[in-house]
Scaffold this motif. Structure first.
Motif, PDB file in Angstrom:
ATOM      1  N   SER A  21       0.835  -1.193   0.000  1.00 31.58           N
ATOM      2  CA  SER A  21       0.000   0.000   0.000  1.00 31.58           C
ATOM      3  C   SER A  21       0.867   1.237   0.000  1.00 31.58           C
ATOM      4  CB  SER A  21      -0.920   0.011   1.226  1.00 31.58           C
ATOM      5  OG  SER A  21      -1.859  -1.035   1.165  1.00 31.58           O
ATOM      6  N   CYS A  22       0.322   2.312  -0.546  1.00 31.54           N
ATOM      7  CA  CYS A  22       1.010   3.604  -0.561  1.00 31.54           C
ATOM      8  C   CYS A  22      -0.009   4.672  -0.199  1.00 31.54           C
ATOM      9  CB  CYS A  22       1.606   3.863  -1.932  1.00 31.54           C
ATOM     10  SG  CYS A  22       2.306   5.510  -2.150  1.00 31.54           S
ATOM     11  N   ALA A  23       0.228   5.344   0.904  1.00 41.19           N
ATOM     12  CA  ALA A  23      -0.654   6.415   1.360  1.00 41.19           C
ATOM     13  C   ALA A  23      -0.024   7.752   1.021  1.00 41.19           C
ATOM     14  CB  ALA A  23      -0.896   6.290   2.851  1.00 41.19           C
ATOM     15  N   ALA A  24      -0.775   8.577   0.300  1.00 46.77           N
ATOM     16  CA  ALA A  24      -0.279   9.880  -0.127  1.00 46.77           C
ATOM     17  C   ALA A  24      -0.943  10.999   0.674  1.00 46.77           C
ATOM     18  CB  ALA A  24      -0.560  10.088  -1.610  1.00 46.77           C
ATOM     19  N   SER A  25      -0.193  12.034   0.942  1.00 42.91           N
ATOM     20  CA  SER A  25      -0.740  13.196   1.640  1.00 42.91           C
ATOM     21  C   SER A  25      -0.042  14.450   1.143  1.00 42.91           C
ATOM     22  CB  SER A  25      -0.576  13.044   3.150  1.00 42.91           C
ATOM     23  OG  SER A  25       0.793  12.939   3.498  1.00 42.91           O
ATOM     24  N   GLY A  26      -0.701  15.584   1.352  1.00 45.21           N
ATOM     25  CA  GLY A  26      -0.094  16.854   0.977  1.00 45.21           C
ATOM     26  C   GLY A  26      -0.383  17.297  -0.436  1.00 45.21           C
ATOM     27  N   GLY A  27      -1.324  16.655  -1.099  1.00 46.38           N
ATOM     28  CA  GLY A  27      -1.664  17.045  -2.463  1.00 46.38           C
ATOM     29  C   GLY A  27      -3.008  16.493  -2.877  1.00 46.38           C
ATOM     30  N   ILE A  28      -3.450  16.853  -4.075  1.00 47.18           N
ATOM     31  CA  ILE A  28      -4.723  16.356  -4.609  1.00 47.18           C
ATOM     32  C   ILE A  28      -4.380  15.195  -5.533  1.00 47.18           C
ATOM     33  CG2 ILE A  28      -6.847  16.969  -5.793  1.00 47.18           C
ATOM     34  CD1 ILE A  28      -6.248  19.895  -5.098  1.00 47.18           C
ATOM     35  N   PHE A  29      -4.180  14.031  -4.959  1.00 47.69           N
ATOM     36  CA  PHE A  29      -3.592  12.924  -5.704  1.00 47.69           C
ATOM     37  C   PHE A  29      -4.538  12.248  -6.662  1.00 47.69           C
ATOM     38  CE2 PHE A  29       0.601  13.108  -4.240  1.00 47.69           C
ATOM     39  CZ  PHE A  29       0.526  13.672  -2.982  1.00 47.69           C
ATOM     40  N   ARG A  30      -5.821  12.540  -6.553  1.00 43.90           N
ATOM     41  CA  ARG A  30      -6.723  11.946  -7.545  1.00 43.90           C
ATOM     42  C   ARG A  30      -6.442  12.510  -8.943  1.00 43.90           C
ATOM     43  NH1 ARG A  30      -9.898  15.422  -4.538  1.00 43.90           N
ATOM     44  NH2 ARG A  30     -10.907  17.123  -5.686  1.00 43.90           N
ATOM     45  N   LEU A  31      -5.683  13.617  -9.017  1.00 45.94           N
ATOM     46  CA  LEU A  31      -5.312  14.198 -10.300  1.00 45.94           C
ATOM     47  C   LEU A  31      -4.003  13.625 -10.847  1.00 45.94           C
ATOM     48  CD1 LEU A  31      -6.115  17.953  -9.564  1.00 45.94           C
ATOM     49  CD2 LEU A  31      -7.587  16.229 -10.627  1.00 45.94           C
ATOM     50  N   TYR A  32      -3.338  12.793 -10.056  1.00 42.78           N
ATOM     51  CA  TYR A  32      -2.024  12.288 -10.402  1.00 42.78           C
ATOM     52  C   TYR A  32      -2.092  10.862 -10.927  1.00 42.78           C
ATOM     53  CZ  TYR A  32       0.315  16.107  -7.882  1.00 42.78           C
ATOM     54  OH  TYR A  32       0.777  17.322  -7.479  1.00 42.78           O
ATOM     55  N   GLU A  33      -1.156  10.547 -11.809  1.00 37.68           N
ATOM     56  CA  GLU A  33      -0.860   9.148 -12.038  1.00 37.68           C
ATOM     57  C   GLU A  33      -0.068   8.655 -10.827  1.00 37.68           C
ATOM     58  OE1 GLU A  33       1.642   8.223 -15.380  1.00 37.68           O
ATOM     59  OE2 GLU A  33       2.147   6.259 -14.546  1.00 37.68           O
ATOM     60  N   MET A  34      -0.420   7.471 -10.339  1.00 38.66           N
ATOM     61  CA  MET A  34       0.333   6.868  -9.241  1.00 38.66           C
ATOM     62  C   MET A  34       0.701   5.443  -9.622  1.00 38.66           C
ATOM     63  SD  MET A  34      -1.660   8.333  -5.876  1.00 38.66           S
ATOM     64  CE  MET A  34      -0.403   7.701  -4.740  1.00 38.66           C
ATOM     65  N   GLY A  35       1.735   4.936  -8.991  1.00 39.51           N
ATOM     66  CA  GLY A  35       2.134   3.574  -9.323  1.00 39.51           C
ATOM     67  C   GLY A  35       3.346   3.125  -8.565  1.00 39.51           C
ATOM     68  N   TRP A  36       4.009   2.121  -9.140  1.00 41.39           N
ATOM     69  CA  TRP A  36       5.132   1.462  -8.474  1.00 41.39           C
ATOM     70  C   TRP A  36       6.278   1.214  -9.433  1.00 41.39           C
ATOM     71  CZ3 TRP A  36       4.629   0.499  -3.269  1.00 41.39           C
ATOM     72  CH2 TRP A  36       3.335   0.577  -2.748  1.00 41.39           C
ATOM     73  N   TYR A  37       7.472   1.434  -8.913  1.00 41.62           N
ATOM     74  CA  TYR A  37       8.706   0.974  -9.520  1.00 41.62           C
ATOM     75  C   TYR A  37       9.331  -0.016  -8.543  1.00 41.62           C
ATOM     76  CZ  TYR A  37       9.086   4.554 -13.208  1.00 41.62           C
ATOM     77  OH  TYR A  37       8.898   5.339 -14.323  1.00 41.62           O
ATOM     78  N   ARG A  38      10.311  -0.738  -9.039  1.00 42.62           N
ATOM     79  CA  ARG A  38      11.095  -1.591  -8.153  1.00 42.62           C
ATOM     80  C   ARG A  38      12.551  -1.580  -8.591  1.00 42.62           C
ATOM     81  NH1 ARG A  38       8.726  -7.597  -9.895  1.00 42.62           N
ATOM     82  NH2 ARG A  38       9.679  -7.682 -11.982  1.00 42.62           N
ATOM     83  N   GLN A  39      13.411  -1.895  -7.636  1.00 42.54           N
ATOM     84  CA  GLN A  39      14.840  -1.963  -7.928  1.00 42.54           C
ATOM     85  C   GLN A  39      15.459  -3.108  -7.155  1.00 42.54           C
ATOM     86  OE1 GLN A  39      17.065   1.669  -7.313  1.00 42.54           O
ATOM     87  NE2 GLN A  39      18.615   1.015  -8.768  1.00 42.54           N
ATOM     88  N   ARG A  98       2.745  11.237  -9.965  1.00 42.38           N
ATOM     89  CA  ARG A  98       3.296  12.083 -11.021  1.00 42.38           C
ATOM     90  C   ARG A  98       2.178  12.828 -11.752  1.00 42.38           C
ATOM     91  NH1 ARG A  98       6.090   8.156 -14.285  1.00 42.38           N
ATOM     92  NH2 ARG A  98       7.683   8.349 -12.676  1.00 42.38           N
ATOM     93  N   ARG A  99       2.459  14.124 -11.957  1.00 42.90           N
ATOM     94  CA  ARG A  99       1.551  14.918 -12.795  1.00 42.90           C
ATOM     95  C   ARG A  99       2.405  15.933 -13.529  1.00 42.90           C
ATOM     96  NH1 ARG A  99      -3.069  19.305 -11.281  1.00 42.90           N
ATOM     97  NH2 ARG A  99      -4.240  19.185 -13.226  1.00 42.90           N
ATOM     98  N   GLY A 100       2.667  15.657 -14.784  1.00 43.02           N
ATOM     99  CA  GLY A 100       3.578  16.505 -15.552  1.00 43.02           C
ATOM    100  C   GLY A 100       4.973  16.438 -14.966  1.00 43.02           C
ATOM    101  N   LEU A 101       5.540  17.595 -14.618  1.00 47.90           N
ATOM    102  CA  LEU A 101       6.879  17.649 -14.038  1.00 47.90           C
ATOM    103  C   LEU A 101       6.865  17.520 -12.520  1.00 47.90           C
ATOM    104  CD1 LEU A 101       8.441  20.546 -16.150  1.00 47.90           C
ATOM    105  CD2 LEU A 101       8.623  18.084 -16.527  1.00 47.90           C
ATOM    106  N   ASP A 102       5.701  17.420 -11.948  1.00 49.36           N
ATOM    107  CA  ASP A 102       5.546  17.273 -10.506  1.00 49.36           C
ATOM    108  C   ASP A 102       5.628  15.789 -10.172  1.00 49.36           C
ATOM    109  OD1 ASP A 102       2.923  18.207  -8.119  1.00 49.36           O
ATOM    110  OD2 ASP A 102       5.089  17.913  -7.888  1.00 49.36           O
ATOM    111  N   ASP A 103       6.731  15.400  -9.539  1.00 49.77           N
ATOM    112  CA  ASP A 103       7.083  13.989  -9.408  1.00 49.77           C
ATOM    113  C   ASP A 103       7.486  13.718  -7.963  1.00 49.77           C
ATOM    114  OD1 ASP A 103       9.675  11.859 -10.736  1.00 49.77           O
ATOM    115  OD2 ASP A 103       7.526  11.474 -10.539  1.00 49.77           O
ATOM    116  N   HIS A 104       6.834  12.737  -7.333  1.00 54.26           N
ATOM    117  CA  HIS A 104       7.105  12.453  -5.925  1.00 54.26           C
ATOM    118  C   HIS A 104       7.324  10.962  -5.734  1.00 54.26           C
ATOM    119  CE1 HIS A 104       5.738  16.516  -5.015  1.00 54.26           C
ATOM    120  NE2 HIS A 104       4.734  16.278  -5.838  1.00 54.26           N
ATOM    121  N   TRP A 105       8.140  10.623  -4.742  1.00 48.29           N
ATOM    122  CA  TRP A 105       8.515   9.239  -4.483  1.00 48.29           C
ATOM    123  C   TRP A 105       8.420   8.913  -3.001  1.00 48.29           C
ATOM    124  CZ3 TRP A 105       9.874   5.867  -8.362  1.00 48.29           C
ATOM    125  CH2 TRP A 105      10.087   6.435  -9.622  1.00 48.29           C
ATOM    126  N   GLY A 106       8.108   7.650  -2.729  1.00 46.10           N
ATOM    127  CA  GLY A 106       8.189   7.155  -1.374  1.00 46.10           C
ATOM    128  C   GLY A 106       9.582   6.640  -1.070  1.00 46.10           C
TER     129      GLY A 106
END
Length: 115
Positions: A21-39, A98-106
């Motif tokens: 699970s990933c819980a987001a706060s501090g923004g209107i995330f329903r407007l963002y693409e969200m997802g997962w990467y792995r390394q 992510r929304r355009g150039l606005d990019d955030h990571w956990g």
């Protein structure tokens, strides 16, 4: 202040399941693409799955049919249900928004698939 907090990683045997699970706060995330990467150790970061603001989902070929991404818009939370896990799925999993150039990571959560 934007924050993405992952949870749900752990150790599982091959063929088993985990739910991240990933819980987001501090923004209107329903407007963002969200997802997962792995390394994985010694490898480049790999995109795993994403879900758009309208709920459209997409998956890497390596996880298609085994992983399912979902979104709870009211709570700005996404989940990744991982089934039929393989040792190759072992990695640190990172949530993004992510929304355009606005990019955030956990910070990432570790998934280890081993017998």
């Amino acid at each position: 202040q934007v924050q993405l907090v992952e949870s749900g990683g752990g150790l599982v045997q091959p063929g088993g399941s985990l739910r991240l699970s990933c819980a987001a706060s501090g923004g209107i995330f329903r407007l963002y693409e969200m997802g997962w990467y792995r390394q994985a150790p010694g490898k480049q970061r790999e995109w795993v799955a994403g879900i758009g603001s309208f709920g459209l989902t997409s998956y890497a070929e390596s996880v298609k049919g085994r992983f399912t991404i979902s979104r709870d818009g009211d709570k700005d939370t996404i989940s990744l249900q991982m089934d039929s896990l393989k040792p190759d799925d072992t990695a640190s999993y990172y949530c993004y928004a992510r929304r355009g150039l606005d990019d955030h990571w956990g910070q990432g959560t570790q998934v280890t698939v081993s017998s």
